[in-house]
Design an enzyme around this catalytic site. Structure first.
Site, PDB file in Angstrom:
ATOM      1  N   ASP A  53     -21.927  55.955  66.001  1.00 53.58           N
ATOM      2  CA  ASP A  53     -21.241  57.167  65.560  1.00 53.58           C
ATOM      3  C   ASP A  53     -19.921  56.729  64.950  1.00 53.58           C
ATOM      4  OD1 ASP A  53     -19.916  59.528  65.184  1.00 53.58           O
ATOM      5  OD2 ASP A  53     -19.996  60.195  67.281  1.00 53.58           O
ATOM      6  N   VAL A  54     -19.794  56.821  63.625  1.00 54.07           N
ATOM      7  CA  VAL A  54     -18.595  56.304  62.973  1.00 54.07           C
ATOM      8  C   VAL A  54     -17.351  57.128  63.301  1.00 54.07           C
ATOM      9  CG1 VAL A  54     -19.874  55.221  61.077  1.00 54.07           C
ATOM     10  CG2 VAL A  54     -18.996  57.566  60.807  1.00 54.07           C
ATOM     11  N   TYR A 145     -14.938  67.981  50.445  1.00 55.83           N
ATOM     12  CA  TYR A 145     -15.718  66.768  50.172  1.00 55.83           C
ATOM     13  C   TYR A 145     -14.997  65.896  49.135  1.00 55.83           C
ATOM     14  CZ  TYR A 145     -19.717  63.803  49.011  1.00 55.83           C
ATOM     15  OH  TYR A 145     -20.545  62.732  48.808  1.00 55.83           O
ATOM     16  N   LYS A 149     -13.606  61.982  49.461  1.00 55.53           N
ATOM     17  CA  LYS A 149     -14.058  60.884  48.611  1.00 55.53           C
ATOM     18  C   LYS A 149     -12.929  60.339  47.734  1.00 55.53           C
ATOM     19  CE  LYS A 149     -18.215  60.532  50.135  1.00 55.53           C
ATOM     20  NZ  LYS A 149     -18.626  59.318  50.868  1.00 55.53           N
TER      21      LYS A 149
END
Length: 219
Positions: A53-54, A145, A149
């Site tokens: 789980d990052v 999002y 990014k």
């Protein structure tokens, strides 16, 4: 003989989509590969599958150390794990902003931090982060999002500057909309999947979605 013979790579989010395609390409080209993902029941044949789980530091450290043990070190890190988010800047509450940034940005930092001691021992050390074209192109209803990014793109440049002197290359890929399970789920949840799918395709300069395999080869 492959150009990755004898090299060890870890791929986060490697159970499906771009991550799975990348792990498969690395395997085909001779690398030993560990797939780090929430699920261990998927991923390309021949890869070591390790739960990770990052968003959890202890989970990341355990997974990276386990991968290094299984593979005999780490030469390549593909930071690909990520989640999506829709809507304009007002569409998501604080908790969702924190959740997406924690996975998409801090998650990459956690993995890189845990892998650095192994990369410093490698003669071929490289990190590749999965960013997105939305880091540099404004797209409607992708505020959160896009922010995540964009942060990945900036993080990549900073990491590259920090670690080039150690012989660790750090780069990012910034694909357009890819034909992945996540996009398929996004379409299924829309009021008109066919129309939304066509709109996504027409938004791409080449008139179609990029494939996971194409992104994998760029990585």
């Amino acid at each position: 003989m492959g150009d990755f013979d004898g090299m060890a790579a870890i791929v986060t989010g490697g159970a499906s989509g771009i991550g799975a395609a990348t792990a498969a390409v690395l395997l085909e080209r001779g690398a030993k590969v560990a797939v780090l993902d929430l699920t261990t029941d998927a991923g390309p044949e021949g890869a070591v599958r390790i739960p990770c789980d990052v968003a959890d530091t202890a989970s990341v450290e355990a997974a990276v150390h386990a991968a290094a043990f299984e593979l005999g070190g780490i030469d390549v890190v593909v930071n690909n794990a990520g989640i999506g988010a829709g809507g304009d800047v007002a569409a998501n509450d604080d908790d969702e902003w924190h959740r997406v940034l924690d996975v998409n940005v801090v998650g990459m930092a956690r993995v890189a931090r845990a892998a650095l001691p192994y990369l410093r021992e490698s003669q071929h050390a490289a990190i590749v982060n999965t960013s997105s074209v939305v880091a540099v192109v404004g797209v409607k209803n992708r505020a959160l999002y896009s922010a995540s990014k964009g942060a990945v793109a900036a993080l990549t440049l900073a990491m590259a500057a920090d670690h080039v002197g150690e012989g660790i290359r750090v780069n990012a890929v910034a694909p357009g909309t890819a034909d992945t399970p996540w996009v398929a789920r996004l379409l299924e949840q829309s009021d008109d999947p066919a129309a939304m799918g066509e709109a996504l395709r027409q938004r791409q300069p080449m008139g179609r979605l990029v494939t996971a395999d194409e992104v994998a080869h760029a990585i």
